[in-house]
Scaffold this motif. Sequence first.
Motif, short mmCIF file in Angstrom:
data_model
loop_
_atom_site.label_atom_id
_atom_site.label_comp_id
_atom_site.label_asym_id
_atom_site.label_seq_id
_atom_site.Cartn_x
_atom_site.Cartn_y
_atom_site.Cartn_z
N THR A 107 23.31 -5.91 24.39
CA THR A 107 22.00 -5.26 24.30
C THR A 107 22.11 -3.76 24.01
O THR A 107 23.20 -3.21 23.93
N ALA A 108 20.93 -3.15 23.90
CA ALA A 108 20.86 -1.70 23.65
C ALA A 108 21.65 -0.92 24.70
O ALA A 108 22.29 0.09 24.40
N LYS A 109 21.62 -1.39 25.94
CA LYS A 109 22.34 -0.68 27.00
C LYS A 109 23.83 -0.63 26.69
O LYS A 109 24.48 0.39 26.95
N LEU A 168 16.56 -2.56 15.92
CA LEU A 168 16.31 -2.48 17.36
C LEU A 168 14.83 -2.36 17.66
O LEU A 168 14.10 -1.65 16.96
N GLN A 226 11.58 -0.83 22.66
CA GLN A 226 12.11 -0.73 24.03
C GLN A 226 13.61 -0.45 23.99
O GLN A 226 14.13 0.33 24.80
N ALA A 227 14.29 -1.08 23.06
CA ALA A 227 15.75 -0.86 22.93
C ALA A 227 16.03 0.60 22.56
O ALA A 227 16.94 1.23 23.09
N ARG A 228 15.21 1.12 21.67
CA ARG A 228 15.40 2.53 21.26
C ARG A 228 15.17 3.47 22.45
O ARG A 228 15.88 4.46 22.62
N THR A 286 15.64 2.74 25.58
CA THR A 286 16.81 2.60 26.48
C THR A 286 17.94 3.52 26.02
O THR A 286 18.56 4.23 26.81
N ASN A 308 16.22 0.44 32.09
CA ASN A 308 16.18 -1.00 31.86
C ASN A 308 15.13 -1.71 32.73
O ASN A 308 15.43 -2.69 33.39
N GLU A 325 11.15 -6.43 28.02
CA GLU A 325 12.28 -7.11 27.37
C GLU A 325 13.46 -7.27 28.33
O GLU A 325 14.17 -8.28 28.29
N ASP A 326 13.65 -6.25 29.18
CA ASP A 326 14.73 -6.34 30.16
C ASP A 326 14.43 -7.43 31.19
O ASP A 326 15.33 -8.17 31.61
N SER A 372 24.21 -3.69 31.54
CA SER A 372 22.95 -4.17 30.97
C SER A 372 22.30 -5.15 31.95
O SER A 372 22.97 -5.65 32.86
#
Lengths: 170, 422
Positions: free
Chosen positions: B173-175, B205, B208-210, B212, B300, B304-305, B398
């Motif tokens: 994931t983004a994390k 991405l 939300q990922a951005r 994070t 997070n 989405e998380d 993550s």
Amino acid sequence: MANIQSGRIWLLPDDVDTDVILAVRHLFLPTAEERARHALENLIPNFATDVIAGDVIVAGKNFGCGSSREYAPEALYDCGISCIVAKSFARIFYRNAINIGISLVENADIQDECEDGDLITVDHENRNIETGGRRYEMPKVPKHLEEIFKAGGLVNYHRKRNALSKEGGK
Amino acid sequence: MGHTLVEKLMIKNTGDDSIRPGDIVIVNPDCYMIIDAYSPSVINKLEEMGFDKVLCPEKAVVVFDHLLPVGNPSNDPLFISKSVELREKYKIQTTEKGTGISHTLMHEKRYAKPGTIVTATDSHTTTYGGGGCLSTGIGYSDMAAVLGTDELWLKVPNAIKIVLEGKLKPHVTAKDIVLKVVGDLKADGGQYKSLEFTGPGAQQLSMQARYTICNMALEAGAKCALFEADDKTAEYFDMDLDEIRWIQVDEDAEYESVMTYDLGQLEPQIAKPKGVDDVYDISKAIGTKIDEVFIGSCTNGSIEDMAVAADILKGKTISPYLKLVVIPASNKVFKESIELGYIETFLKAGATVSHPSCGLCAGFPFGLLSDGEVVLSTSNRNFIGRMGTKDSFIYLSSPAVAAASALAGEIVSPDMLELLTH
Ligand code: SF4
């Protein structure tokens, strides 16, 4: 701000973060004095009791990383620290410390070459630092910061400006 | 010569296109946010500085997230009375009380818009860069000066370009991207700098990922982190893409350095205790016993998380040897998690679900660790004593790794779950 600061060195490592400078559970103690008693306690348990006004912290890179808590530099200031020399400072800590009137000096060598407890003299007027028989140059500070610095911090800087504008407005 | 993203945003604000890295510029921020913990100090500083009013109160937002409610009888009334004072005396009308974590609310409620400059009294203010907003943290003295003058000095930073290519594998994931970047840059590698994310991997991405990624860029010391604006940004903010298309990296802009990552090669990452930049592939931590798992925080705690965690926990029960605390980052996330059945999944799995707030990431209300205890957390920091006593240990990961590890009772990779449960 005094033009010459002189005192003993407290030697600290790299990446000293604001949680180490003042842990979160002490942030909401009622007075600044009580907070100051816990400064750096997880790293140097006797710091707050043994530090005296004029002592200087010499640290490595990234000093003050972590949270934006201004209580951290405040706790150091209230213990008597008015000058910190480090290889580099974290950005928000840098602003916060200058704003409350602590002088910050970036220097790449002193941390490696000095000993804990050595005497150090920081001469802002002539832009040099002396310790252990060696002399180091001080870098120039941008003009805007120097004004804040000279006023003794951001609070004083604005207090003076506001007082002037009120007088002017009368 | 082209410009970096941070330069473009500063030029937009100041109207001065001659700025260069190292220059000090005075900006008029478009929005400023104060967190509860610092509202008393901001008021004190306004008084000490001699400001009797806030110049643009309509630009200010006060958020009660760290300390509401907190297990200390004197705190809640103090912070509430200070918010009233900010409203009555200084005319700051926009307050968020217990609606979620400040950094999540700042984009969720569209306070921090693309193309603007935002400042706040918290270090993770870098978050909003995920939406093409130049956002950076300050202390309360600086904030008092901003409130009094509507001005903030900023140094034009150098920038590092981070090119993301390829596609993440399942359960990565983004994390994991941002842990990897912080591990490579180290805790001071982004100091005073703008980290700017671009490339096909960045475009894929989600918003939300951005957020994070930009949230945790601060752990490399960054002044700000920025993603380019694209159709996802426009959709999130319900804006016309043409309005924000300019928030894009110029090919000929001067970057101090360029880092390139192939996302397809990335494994889940773990930061080991007492060093956010002490980051490893998960294989180096597998089998580590843990006493607690925390899923939440401004890094997070998004819907989405919650989805990632619920997917892994669905129909299963956590290890009897640990506790799992799940905290959605905002009321909106909380409500959606209820509607989508995630909360039920968490409760059935044996988790404790708490109200939207910073929770134990802020280090006071509950779930804190004692000597020797180990937590695996999806938050952004693992400093000494951050979530309990100084001899407790924090691993960062993550939500996928956190949820899988809660089932296993020790740190595992989500890919290993199949093997473990059959
Ligand atoms: S969740 Fe943690 S990092 Fe985020 S604002 Fe709250 S205390 Fe700070």
